[in-house]
Motif scaffolding. Structure first.
Motif, PDB file in Angstrom:
ATOM      1  N   LYS A 108       0.541 -67.872 -84.694  1.00 14.42           N
ATOM      2  CA  LYS A 108       1.328 -68.404 -85.755  1.00 14.42           C
ATOM      3  C   LYS A 108       0.424 -69.223 -86.463  1.00 14.42           C
ATOM      4  O   LYS A 108       0.539 -70.359 -85.766  1.00 14.42           O
ATOM      5  CB  LYS A 108       2.877 -68.500 -85.443  1.00 14.42           C
ATOM      6  N   PRO A 109       0.311 -69.444 -87.924  1.00 12.04           N
ATOM      7  CA  PRO A 109      -0.574 -70.480 -88.345  1.00 12.04           C
ATOM      8  C   PRO A 109       0.451 -71.634 -88.430  1.00 12.04           C
ATOM      9  O   PRO A 109       1.583 -71.652 -88.734  1.00 12.04           O
ATOM     10  CB  PRO A 109      -0.714 -70.039 -89.998  1.00 12.04           C
ATOM     11  N   THR A 110      -0.131 -72.931 -88.209  1.00 11.80           N
ATOM     12  CA  THR A 110       0.612 -74.246 -88.073  1.00 11.80           C
ATOM     13  C   THR A 110       1.000 -74.420 -89.511  1.00 11.80           C
ATOM     14  O   THR A 110       0.493 -74.205 -90.371  1.00 11.80           O
ATOM     15  CB  THR A 110      -0.472 -75.496 -87.907  1.00 11.80           C
ATOM     16  N   GLY A 111       2.221 -74.916 -89.296  1.00 10.57           N
ATOM     17  CA  GLY A 111       3.149 -75.164 -90.694  1.00 10.57           C
ATOM     18  C   GLY A 111       3.628 -73.961 -91.304  1.00 10.57           C
ATOM     19  O   GLY A 111       4.345 -74.268 -92.396  1.00 10.57           O
ATOM     20  N   VAL A 112       3.564 -72.936 -90.664  1.00  8.07           N
ATOM     21  CA  VAL A 112       4.243 -71.793 -91.459  1.00  8.07           C
ATOM     22  C   VAL A 112       5.344 -71.301 -90.602  1.00  8.07           C
ATOM     23  O   VAL A 112       5.390 -71.149 -89.240  1.00  8.07           O
ATOM     24  CB  VAL A 112       3.184 -70.429 -91.401  1.00  8.07           C
ATOM     25  N   ALA A 117       5.676 -65.819 -91.153  1.00  9.11           N
ATOM     26  CA  ALA A 117       4.332 -65.296 -90.735  1.00  9.11           C
ATOM     27  C   ALA A 117       4.482 -63.856 -90.502  1.00  9.11           C
ATOM     28  O   ALA A 117       3.348 -63.266 -90.659  1.00  9.11           O
ATOM     29  CB  ALA A 117       4.271 -65.973 -89.389  1.00  9.11           C
ATOM     30  N   ARG A 280      -8.923 -64.460 -88.628  1.00  4.83           N
ATOM     31  CA  ARG A 280      -8.580 -65.729 -87.707  1.00  4.83           C
ATOM     32  C   ARG A 280      -9.596 -66.964 -87.813  1.00  4.83           C
ATOM     33  O   ARG A 280      -9.182 -67.922 -88.139  1.00  4.83           O
ATOM     34  CB  ARG A 280      -8.538 -65.305 -86.380  1.00  4.83           C
ATOM     35  N   TRP A 284      -7.651 -68.066 -91.435  1.00  5.55           N
ATOM     36  CA  TRP A 284      -6.437 -68.841 -91.056  1.00  5.55           C
ATOM     37  C   TRP A 284      -6.475 -70.231 -91.416  1.00  5.55           C
ATOM     38  O   TRP A 284      -5.567 -70.750 -91.774  1.00  5.55           O
ATOM     39  CB  TRP A 284      -6.341 -68.505 -89.578  1.00  5.55           C
ATOM     40  N   PRO A 285      -7.826 -70.859 -91.589  1.00  3.53           N
ATOM     41  CA  PRO A 285      -7.782 -72.338 -91.861  1.00  3.53           C
ATOM     42  C   PRO A 285      -7.166 -72.396 -93.411  1.00  3.53           C
ATOM     43  O   PRO A 285      -6.595 -73.476 -93.595  1.00  3.53           O
ATOM     44  CB  PRO A 285      -9.190 -72.405 -91.843  1.00  3.53           C
ATOM     45  N   GLU A 288      -3.468 -72.295 -92.917  1.00  3.17           N
ATOM     46  CA  GLU A 288      -2.908 -73.545 -92.344  1.00  3.17           C
ATOM     47  C   GLU A 288      -2.985 -74.690 -93.259  1.00  3.17           C
ATOM     48  O   GLU A 288      -2.394 -75.805 -93.239  1.00  3.17           O
ATOM     49  CB  GLU A 288      -3.459 -73.615 -90.952  1.00  3.17           C
ATOM     50  N   ARG A 293      -0.390 -68.531 -98.805  1.00  2.00           N
ATOM     51  CA  ARG A 293       0.870 -68.394 -98.009  1.00  2.00           C
ATOM     52  C   ARG A 293       1.846 -67.108 -98.249  1.00  2.00           C
ATOM     53  O   ARG A 293       1.410 -66.065 -99.236  1.00  2.00           O
ATOM     54  CB  ARG A 293       1.553 -69.467 -98.676  1.00  2.00           C
TER      55      ARG A 293
END
Length: 325
Positions: A108-112, A117, A280, A284-285, A288, A293
């Protein structure tokens, strides 16, 4: 467990919330306790009897999900029980639990939000594998996205902008066109009464076109491409067949790819594991960082999947419809 089953091929009301056997993770798989899934057009085709799952895949609908790892199969490394994840599936997402190859799981992406997600794996892997890995979109190029306000379209616009590309998009209603513009598409073309070929040609032609229409748009898409352009077809909403003008392709040195995602093998150079690993590492960066989004049209209880299908079929859906447990 409970899951959505298809009573018989047909309209949305054939979907039923029924008790079904619990899945178990096999070697190389993890079992996910599902928090949410998402509705994709492929789900509608499967419900109608036109898109059977690949051999060995679950007959339950659902090509993506999010949740928590509940059990780990033999040979799996890098994941632990309790990890919050999302996953690309060949089926099985409309359920309380799903077993999936570990190579198709993403953190799970950080902050999502965990529920939001659920709307990431299918669209990000589809767009990234076609537009970036296959077509090679890069900074400064022009991407034309058909159906810019949908789940795939909104994701494609964001990814292209994050990579420094220019984006043109087609959309129908005023609200859908405004959404595309808000995401950075310029121009946004009303496909109902504007000629996207003429407009894109004025910009020098598209370097990459992401097309969900198929047959009915084929010749016009080729005309809209710049020399050395790439047409990536990912859908057939406008039909399966069309006449292909090879001369037009030869003169402009055009490339055409028609690449599905669901039926790919897990492993291999074109497999899902390779797509997920690249997503990923490189995409993904951006997720994040908030540059890409999930845009949510509506959250619907999983047990009411029939209503979610009817909403998508009615049209003018902007972003993703999430199915929440």
């Amino acid at each position: 467990m409970y899951a959505i089953s298809i009573r018989e091929p047909g309209e949305p009301d054939v979907l039923e919330w029924t008790e079904q056997p619990d899945p178990r993770p096999g070697p190389g798989e993890v079992l996910i306790d599902v928090a949410a899934s998402a509705v994709n057009r492929a789900d509608l085709s499967q419900r109608e009897g036109n898109y059977p799952p690949p051999k060995g895949a679950s007959s339950i609908l659902g090509l993506e999900c999010s949740g928590t790892i509940d059990e780990i199969g033999d040979g799996v490394t890098g994941w632990q029980v309790g990890d919050e994840v999302c996953a690309l599936l060949a089926g099985g997402g409309y359920a309380e639990r799903v077993a999936v190859p570990a190579a198709q799981v993403l953190p799970k992406p950080t902050g999502v939000d965990l529920v939001e997600a659920a709307g990431l794996p299918e669209v990000t892997c589809t767009v990234w594998s076609n537009v970036v890995m296959e077509a090679g979109l890069r900074s400064g190029q022009l991407l034309l996205v058909h159906g810019g306000a949908g789940g795939i379209g909104t994701c494609a616009i964001q990814i292209a902008k994050a990579l420094g590309a220019r984006v043109a998009a087609t959309a129908g209603s005023a609200g859908s066109r405004q959404l595309c513009a808000d995401l950075g598409a310029d121009p946004v073309i009303n496909y109902r009464d504007e000629d996207f070929v003429a407009i894109v040609k004025e910009l020098g032609g598209a370097d990459v076109i992401l097309d969900n229409m198929g047959g009915s748009y084929l010749d016009r898409n080729l005309s809209a491409l710049a020399p050395d352009g790439h047409l990536a077809v990912i859908g057939m909403q406008g039909g399966r067949k069309a006449e292909l003008d090879l001369g037009k392709m030869l003169v402009k040195r055009l490339r055409l790819s028609v690449l599905g995602l669901r039926g790919r093998p897990v492993e291999g150079p074109q497999g899902k594991a390779a797509v997920v690993a690249d997503v990923r590492e490189r995409l993904w960066p951006l997720v994040e960082a908030g540059e890409v989004r999930t845009l949510v049209h509506e959250r619907v209880p999983l047990s009411e999947a029939a209503r979610a299908h009817a909403t998508l079929e009615a049209g003018d859906v902007r972003g993703k419809i999430l199915l929440v447990r």
